[in-house]
Write a protein that holds these residues in place. Structure first.
Motif, PDB file in Angstrom:
ATOM      1  N   ASN A  34       0.798  -1.225   0.000  1.00 45.79           N
ATOM      2  CA  ASN A  34       0.000   0.000   0.000  1.00 45.79           C
ATOM      3  C   ASN A  34       0.834   1.281   0.000  1.00 45.79           C
ATOM      4  O   ASN A  34       0.270   2.370   0.137  1.00 45.79           O
ATOM      5  N   ARG A  35       2.142   1.155  -0.150  1.00 41.23           N
ATOM      6  CA  ARG A  35       2.973   2.361  -0.253  1.00 41.23           C
ATOM      7  C   ARG A  35       2.722   3.027  -1.594  1.00 41.23           C
ATOM      8  O   ARG A  35       2.324   2.358  -2.542  1.00 41.23           O
ATOM      9  N   PRO A  36       2.941   4.298  -1.739  1.00 42.38           N
ATOM     10  CA  PRO A  36       3.498   5.216  -0.734  1.00 42.38           C
ATOM     11  C   PRO A  36       2.399   5.749   0.193  1.00 42.38           C
ATOM     12  O   PRO A  36       1.224   5.833  -0.178  1.00 42.38           O
ATOM     13  N   TYR A  37       2.831   6.088   1.409  1.00 41.46           N
ATOM     14  CA  TYR A  37       1.938   6.695   2.388  1.00 41.46           C
ATOM     15  C   TYR A  37       2.146   8.195   2.367  1.00 41.46           C
ATOM     16  O   TYR A  37       3.274   8.666   2.291  1.00 41.46           O
ATOM     17  N   GLU A  38       1.056   8.929   2.426  1.00 38.90           N
ATOM     18  CA  GLU A  38       1.137  10.391   2.310  1.00 38.90           C
ATOM     19  C   GLU A  38       1.749  11.027   3.553  1.00 38.90           C
ATOM     20  O   GLU A  38       2.418  12.044   3.461  1.00 38.90           O
ATOM     21  N   ASP A  39       1.516  10.410   4.724  1.00 36.17           N
ATOM     22  CA  ASP A  39       2.127  10.921   5.960  1.00 36.17           C
ATOM     23  C   ASP A  39       2.184   9.791   6.976  1.00 36.17           C
ATOM     24  O   ASP A  39       1.665   8.695   6.740  1.00 36.17           O
ATOM     25  N   THR A  40       2.837  10.059   8.098  1.00 33.44           N
ATOM     26  CA  THR A  40       3.007   9.037   9.130  1.00 33.44           C
ATOM     27  C   THR A  40       1.662   8.560   9.663  1.00 33.44           C
ATOM     28  O   THR A  40       1.480   7.368   9.925  1.00 33.44           O
ATOM     29  N   ASP A  41       0.722   9.466   9.810  1.00 35.46           N
ATOM     30  CA  ASP A  41      -0.602   9.065  10.298  1.00 35.46           C
ATOM     31  C   ASP A  41      -1.258   8.055   9.366  1.00 35.46           C
ATOM     32  O   ASP A  41      -1.924   7.123   9.833  1.00 35.46           O
ATOM     33  N   ALA A  42      -1.072   8.212   8.074  1.00 33.32           N
ATOM     34  CA  ALA A  42      -1.649   7.271   7.114  1.00 33.32           C
ATOM     35  C   ALA A  42      -0.993   5.897   7.249  1.00 33.32           C
ATOM     36  O   ALA A  42      -1.684   4.866   7.197  1.00 33.32           O
ATOM     37  N   LEU A  43       0.320   5.869   7.429  1.00 34.19           N
ATOM     38  CA  LEU A  43       1.021   4.603   7.633  1.00 34.19           C
ATOM     39  C   LEU A  43       0.549   3.937   8.926  1.00 34.19           C
ATOM     40  O   LEU A  43       0.251   2.741   8.953  1.00 34.19           O
TER      41      LEU A  43
END
Length: 158
Positions: A34-43
């Motif tokens: 599911n990468r890329p993640y837009e920000d740490t919260d999304a990850l």
């Protein structure tokens, strides 16, 4: 590691990094895919959701990779359990609590020890020994989820 670096890692490297947080290949593979993640919260949200969807067997696999609380730990567990068993009395009490728990539930006692004192851990073990199997399965999965999310945050914050 910066999130941008994590997003740019080759799949094998990203997977190895995630497996160090949680030894469940399906969890790691899902986050890699599911990468890329837009920000740490999304990850973290993706990691949290994937943890909530683990099977009982996957939870058992991940729990089996954890050392007993209060024993000599390495890797992530070393920092998470820092200061838990500082004296012989506490070490003995933790060994006894681990033994009772393992006799009762046939698995390692798992608790998110970050920020907890030995007395708090021992109290939690005592309380959890009174759980029925189904309740304890839910508690273990939640403790595992909390541990894994802390580890994931540390990976990205480093």
């Amino acid at each position: 590691m910066a999130l941008a670096v994590f997003n740019a890692l080759d799949a094998g490297s990203a997977r190895r990094l995630l497996l160090a947080c949680c030894e469940v290949p399906t969890w790691a593979d899902r986050l890699v895919a599911n990468r890329p993640y837009e920000d740490t919260d999304a990850l973290l949200a993706a990691g949290d959701q994937a943890m909530r969807e683990l099977t009982d067997d996957e939870v058992a696999r991940a729990v089996a990779a954890h050392p007993r609380i209060g024993e000599r730990a390495s890797g992530w567990s070393r920092g998470e359990q820092a200061g838990v068993a500082r004296d012989d009395r506490t070490r003995v009490a933790l060994v006894e609590a681990n033994h009772r728990y393992e006799q009762r539930f046939d698995r390692v006692f798992l608790i998110c020890a970050t920020g907890l004192t030995a007395d708090q851990i021992l109290a939690a073990a005592g309380t959890r020994l009174q759980n029925d199997d189904a309740t304890e399965c839910v508690v273990v999965a939640d403790e595992l989820r909390r541990i894994v999310l802390l580890r994931l945050r540390k990976v990205i914050d480093e």
